[in-house]
Design a protein around this motif. Structure first.
Motif, PDB file in Angstrom:
ATOM      1  N   ALA A 174       0.812  -1.213   0.000  1.00  0.00           N
ATOM      2  CA  ALA A 174       0.000   0.000   0.000  1.00  0.00           C
ATOM      3  C   ALA A 174       0.850   1.270   0.000  1.00  0.00           C
ATOM      4  O   ALA A 174       0.426   2.315  -0.512  1.00  0.00           O
ATOM      5  CB  ALA A 174      -0.944  -0.002   1.198  1.00  0.00           C
ATOM      6  N   GLU A 175       2.073   1.179   0.548  1.00  0.00           N
ATOM      7  CA  GLU A 175       2.957   2.346   0.581  1.00  0.00           C
ATOM      8  C   GLU A 175       3.959   2.353  -0.570  1.00  0.00           C
ATOM      9  O   GLU A 175       4.781   3.264  -0.674  1.00  0.00           O
ATOM     10  CB  GLU A 175       3.713   2.389   1.921  1.00  0.00           C
ATOM     11  N   VAL A 176       3.894   1.335  -1.414  1.00  0.00           N
ATOM     12  CA  VAL A 176       4.822   1.221  -2.543  1.00  0.00           C
ATOM     13  C   VAL A 176       4.174   1.656  -3.849  1.00  0.00           C
ATOM     14  O   VAL A 176       4.787   2.339  -4.668  1.00  0.00           O
ATOM     15  CB  VAL A 176       5.342  -0.230  -2.670  1.00  0.00           C
ATOM     16  N   VAL A 177       2.922   1.268  -4.044  1.00  0.00           N
ATOM     17  CA  VAL A 177       2.249   1.550  -5.320  1.00  0.00           C
ATOM     18  C   VAL A 177       1.982   3.045  -5.475  1.00  0.00           C
ATOM     19  O   VAL A 177       1.750   3.751  -4.486  1.00  0.00           O
ATOM     20  CB  VAL A 177       0.932   0.755  -5.434  1.00  0.00           C
ATOM     21  N   PRO A 178       2.027   3.538  -6.711  1.00  0.00           N
ATOM     22  CA  PRO A 178       1.789   4.969  -6.924  1.00  0.00           C
ATOM     23  C   PRO A 178       0.325   5.365  -6.782  1.00  0.00           C
ATOM     24  O   PRO A 178       0.017   6.537  -6.566  1.00  0.00           O
ATOM     25  CB  PRO A 178       2.275   5.195  -8.360  1.00  0.00           C
ATOM     26  N   LEU A 179      -0.570   4.383  -6.937  1.00  0.00           N
ATOM     27  CA  LEU A 179      -2.007   4.635  -6.880  1.00  0.00           C
ATOM     28  C   LEU A 179      -2.698   3.441  -6.239  1.00  0.00           C
ATOM     29  O   LEU A 179      -2.258   2.293  -6.414  1.00  0.00           O
ATOM     30  CB  LEU A 179      -2.580   4.843  -8.285  1.00  0.00           C
ATOM     31  N   LEU A 180      -3.772   3.698  -5.532  1.00  0.00           N
ATOM     32  CA  LEU A 180      -4.611   2.638  -4.992  1.00  0.00           C
ATOM     33  C   LEU A 180      -5.859   2.524  -5.870  1.00  0.00           C
ATOM     34  O   LEU A 180      -6.572   3.512  -6.068  1.00  0.00           O
ATOM     35  CB  LEU A 180      -5.000   2.938  -3.549  1.00  0.00           C
TER      36      LEU A 180
END
Length: 229
Positions: A174-180
């Motif tokens: 969740a803290e790595v991806v650029p978008l959720l």
């Protein structure tokens, strides 16, 4: 639509998980399961990707714990593997020859398909031509830039699903991806719905088909075929 439906399957070409240095790509089950749903129904399938050739498979999706009958069948199928090794360049694809487009997920689309002009163009042209559009897991992120004829997001006021915030947290990214995906679909005005983490869940709103996670891949493909009827 003719007697034999033609389905375009668009895969990511992105192979790095942000700044982590870890590999990523498309999730194998999300290609394999729909591929055989389509092929076993007699459909013609064309695979495409932004860079063409062999797109990156997320190595985690090849771990024993994530293998299914469909993934094992795909790896053992010479024709399927040859198609995967020789995906068409996305910028050369003409939507006129297809009845539907389907986007498998994996984390890769969060970095390339989300802003890929050719992917967005295809979604908009399929939509304008009233052809079915489907995406599973992280791939609904491609709808972020796709607009209808009035300039509204195509997912606005539509029932949609995709990889949930809690699923992203569960896989530690969740803290790595650029978008959720969940957040983006909501911000676009989509009527986001979800099931429990990693439980199959699919939605069809007219010609728009979305699946929540890898386990939703085959059901999403089946819904897409139904929409062609």
């Amino acid at each position: 639509m003719g007697d034999v439906p033609s389905i375009l399957v668009v895969l990511t070409s992105h192979d790095r998980l942000g700044d982590t240095g870890d590999p990523t790509g498309f999730w194998l089950e999300e290609l394999a399961a729909p591929y055989f749903v389509f092929r076993d129904a007699g459909a013609r399938i064309v695979l495409a990707s932004p860079k063409g050739g062999l797109p990156p498979i997320d190595p985690k999706s090849q771990l024993d714990e994530f293998q299914t009958d469909s993934t094992r069948r795909f790896i053992d199928d010479a024709a399927a593997m040859e198609q995967l090794r020789s995906t068409q360049l996305l910028d050369g694809v003409d939507e006129a020859g297809f009845d539907a487009v389907f986007f498998p997920g994996g984390h890769g689309p969060l970095w390339d398909l989300v802003e890929n002009a050719d992917a967005i163009r295809l979604v908009e042209r399929f939509w304008a031509a009233r052809k079915a559009v489907g995406a599973v897991c992280h791939a609904p992120i491609v709808f972020r830039g796709a607009k209808d004829a009035e300039g509204n997001p195509i997912v606005k006021d539509k029932q949609v699903t995709g990889f949930s915030n809690s699923e992203e947290a569960a896989v530690g990214l969740a803290e790595v991806v650029p978008l959720l995906v969940e957040d983006e679909l909501v911000q676009l005005g989509g009527r986001y719905e979800r099931a429990a983490d990693f439980v199959p869940f699919v939605l069809r709103d007219g010609l728009l088909v979305t699946g929540q996670n890898p386990a939703s891949s085959a059901p999403a493909a089946e819904l897409l075929l139904e929409s062609l009827g």
